[in-house]
Design an enzyme around this catalytic site. Structure first.
Site, PDB file in Angstrom:
ATOM      1  N   HIS A 124      -1.157   0.271  -3.007  1.00 15.32           N
ATOM      2  CA  HIS A 124      -0.225   1.051  -2.179  1.00 15.32           C
ATOM      3  C   HIS A 124      -0.612   2.533  -2.148  1.00 15.32           C
ATOM      4  O   HIS A 124      -0.640   3.149  -1.092  1.00 15.32           O
ATOM      5  CB  HIS A 124       1.194   0.871  -2.694  1.00 15.32           C
ATOM      6  CG  HIS A 124       2.209   1.488  -1.788  1.00 15.32           C
ATOM      7  ND1 HIS A 124       2.408   1.047  -0.501  1.00 15.32           N
ATOM      8  CD2 HIS A 124       3.056   2.526  -1.983  1.00 15.32           C
ATOM      9  CE1 HIS A 124       3.349   1.781   0.063  1.00 15.32           C
ATOM     10  NE2 HIS A 124       3.754   2.684  -0.798  1.00 15.32           N
ATOM     11  N   LYS A 184       8.470   5.686  10.798  1.00 10.45           N
ATOM     12  CA  LYS A 184       9.457   4.829  10.129  1.00 10.45           C
ATOM     13  C   LYS A 184      10.296   5.638   9.143  1.00 10.45           C
ATOM     14  O   LYS A 184       9.773   6.498   8.445  1.00 10.45           O
ATOM     15  CB  LYS A 184       8.703   3.717   9.389  1.00 10.45           C
ATOM     16  CG  LYS A 184       9.527   2.875   8.449  1.00 10.45           C
ATOM     17  CD  LYS A 184       8.709   1.723   7.877  1.00 10.45           C
ATOM     18  CE  LYS A 184       8.324   1.945   6.444  1.00 10.45           C
ATOM     19  NZ  LYS A 184       7.611   0.816   5.847  1.00 10.45           N
ATOM     20  N   ARG A 186      12.815   4.715   5.925  1.00 14.23           N
ATOM     21  CA  ARG A 186      13.371   3.611   5.132  1.00 14.23           C
ATOM     22  C   ARG A 186      14.830   3.929   4.800  1.00 14.23           C
ATOM     23  O   ARG A 186      15.139   4.986   4.273  1.00 14.23           O
ATOM     24  CB  ARG A 186      12.547   3.378   3.853  1.00 14.23           C
ATOM     25  CG  ARG A 186      13.064   2.210   3.057  1.00 14.23           C
ATOM     26  CD  ARG A 186      12.071   1.649   2.079  1.00 14.23           C
ATOM     27  NE  ARG A 186      11.009   0.827   2.632  1.00 14.23           N
ATOM     28  CZ  ARG A 186      11.164  -0.404   3.100  1.00 14.23           C
ATOM     29  NH1 ARG A 186      12.358  -0.970   3.103  1.00 14.23           N
ATOM     30  NH2 ARG A 186      10.138  -1.077   3.577  1.00 14.23           N
ATOM     31  N   GLY A 216       9.734  -8.095   5.509  1.00 12.14           N
ATOM     32  CA  GLY A 216       9.410  -8.228   6.935  1.00 12.14           C
ATOM     33  C   GLY A 216      10.214  -7.255   7.785  1.00 12.14           C
ATOM     34  O   GLY A 216       9.992  -7.159   8.997  1.00 12.14           O
ATOM     35  N   THR A 218      10.066  -4.067   8.079  1.00  8.82           N
ATOM     36  CA  THR A 218       9.231  -3.053   8.744  1.00  8.82           C
ATOM     37  C   THR A 218       8.581  -3.609  10.009  1.00  8.82           C
ATOM     38  O   THR A 218       8.668  -3.009  11.084  1.00  8.82           O
ATOM     39  CB  THR A 218       8.123  -2.558   7.774  1.00  8.82           C
ATOM     40  OG1 THR A 218       8.754  -1.923   6.669  1.00  8.82           O
ATOM     41  CG2 THR A 218       7.181  -1.579   8.459  1.00  8.82           C
TER      42      THR A 218
HETATM   43  C1  R5P Z   1       5.582   0.713   2.807  1.00 10.43           C
HETATM   44  O1  R5P Z   1       5.251   1.870   2.673  1.00 10.43           O
HETATM   45  C2  R5P Z   1       4.589  -0.386   2.967  1.00 10.43           C
HETATM   46  O2  R5P Z   1       3.414   0.092   3.546  1.00 10.43           O
HETATM   47  C3  R5P Z   1       5.139  -1.518   3.804  1.00 10.43           C
HETATM   48  O3  R5P Z   1       5.366  -1.059   5.110  1.00 10.43           O
HETATM   49  C4  R5P Z   1       6.424  -2.029   3.244  1.00 10.43           C
HETATM   50  O4  R5P Z   1       6.315  -2.213   1.861  1.00 10.43           O
HETATM   51  C5  R5P Z   1       6.824  -3.334   3.903  1.00 10.43           C
HETATM   52  O5  R5P Z   1       8.017  -3.774   3.329  1.00 10.43           O
HETATM   53  P1  R5P Z   1       9.036  -4.670   4.156  1.00 10.43           P
HETATM   54  O6  R5P Z   1       8.252  -5.838   4.699  1.00 10.43           O
HETATM   55  O7  R5P Z   1      10.057  -5.071   3.146  1.00 10.43           O
HETATM   56  O8  R5P Z   1       9.605  -3.822   5.227  1.00 10.43           O
END
Ligand code: R5P
Length: 290
Positions: A124, A184, A186, A216, A218
């Site tokens: 990450h 994005k 969060r 999923g 995102t």
């Molecule tokens: C976040 O910074 C990561 O790059 C992914 O976008 C994220 O972890 C995806 O998580 P989720 O599928 O729960 O949205």
């Protein structure tokens, strides 16, 4: 050279051994009656360079990794290279709220106790590896993902947020396609907000690339924004398909046209192999190139 497969990464370890044309030994892992992990390598000795392939996810696999590291050293390995295809806890890489641990760094410090070299894939945040004192390398799956999509009629590559913009650039460059990123925010562990797409995606077949898909949330929000902006087709690719809470099933009723991921984690859509990529890094390491 000997490749050992931990129970979290058995298939990839086996494939890696085939690519490297070397011996493969699967760890035999069960549990003691009280639930504690029991693992064993059924060999007399390991008088060679050893590559242990094992995800540190879910939590029980972290314990198995520590135990296998110890067993490998005790069996006389000349060197131990730890390949962690999917590194658990990588996203808790700083204190977000007072009182929290920096989980990613603590994982590194403990895994570092018994290995000579570490290889990760699309960690990450790459700087997390600085917590290892041994040699370390984070491999990029973007060129392998680009190769997979070369013949799939993609017009443009996008990342769901600015953090993954570099990944979209590498994939776009490898495919000779334009790239951009969405924005994005969060809101919670399961909820994100994607701003309306500003890139010109009208009538285009777009590929979204990300390091991982967990809930999923995102990519569902990103795909909705792109379809809203006129994209005709949205394909999604990530390195690590974690897909918690039946995320893959939920994609069926979503605007996403297709999802594929690398085989760092095993699932129904892990069609892009990173075995050659890892093999190249292992060969370079044992040749003293890093
Ligand atoms: C976040 O910074 C990561 O790059 C992914 O976008 C994220 O972890 C995806 O998580 P989720 O599928 O729960 O949205």
């Amino acid at each position: 050279m000997i490749v050992i497969g931990g129970s979290a990464s058995m298939d990839l370890a086996k494939e890696l051994a085939t690519v490297l044309d070397c011996t493969f030994i699967p760890a035999t892992t069960t549990a003691f009656p009280d639930g504690e992990c029991y693992t064993r390598l059924e060999v007399e000795e390991l008088n060679d360079d050893v590559i242990l392939v094992q995800n540190t996810f879910p939590d029980s696999k972290i314990i198995e990794t520590f135990l296998l590291q110890d067993a490998i050293k005790k069996l006389g390995a000349k060197s131990l290279t730890l390949v962690i295809p999917y590194f658990g806890y990588a996203r808790q890489d700083r204190v977000f709220k007072n009182g929290e641990p920096v989980s990613a760094n603590i994982m590194c410090k403990h895994l570092d106790l018994c290995c000579d070299r570490v290889i990760t894939i699309d960690l990450h945040k790459e700087s997390t590896l600085d917590s290892f004192t041994c040699a370390h390398k984070d491999l990029k799956a973007a060129p392998v993902i680009a190769e997979y999509f070369k013949t799939k009629g993609i017009d443009m590559v996008l990342s769901p947020d600015i953090g993954a913009a570099g990944r979209a650039k590498i994939v776009g460059d490898c495919m000779g396609l334009p790239y951009d990123h969405l924005c994005k925010t969060r809101i919670s562990g399961t909820e994100v907000k994607i701003q309306p797409a500003t890139a010109d995606v009208k009538g285009k077949s777009v590929l979204i690339v990300d390091d991982m898909i967990s809930t999923g949330g995102t990519i569902i929000a990103a795909t909705a924004a792109l379809k809203e902006a006129g994209a005709v087709k949205v394909s999604v690719a990530c390195t690590h398909g974690v897909f918690i809470n039946n995320a893959l099933e939920r994609f069926n009723g979503s605007p996403i046209d297709s999802v594929v991921c690398c085989n760092t984690l095993n699932n129904a859509v892990s069609r892009i192999s990173v075995a050659e990529l890892v093999a190249g890094a292992v060969k370079d390491a044992l040749a003293g190139k890093w």
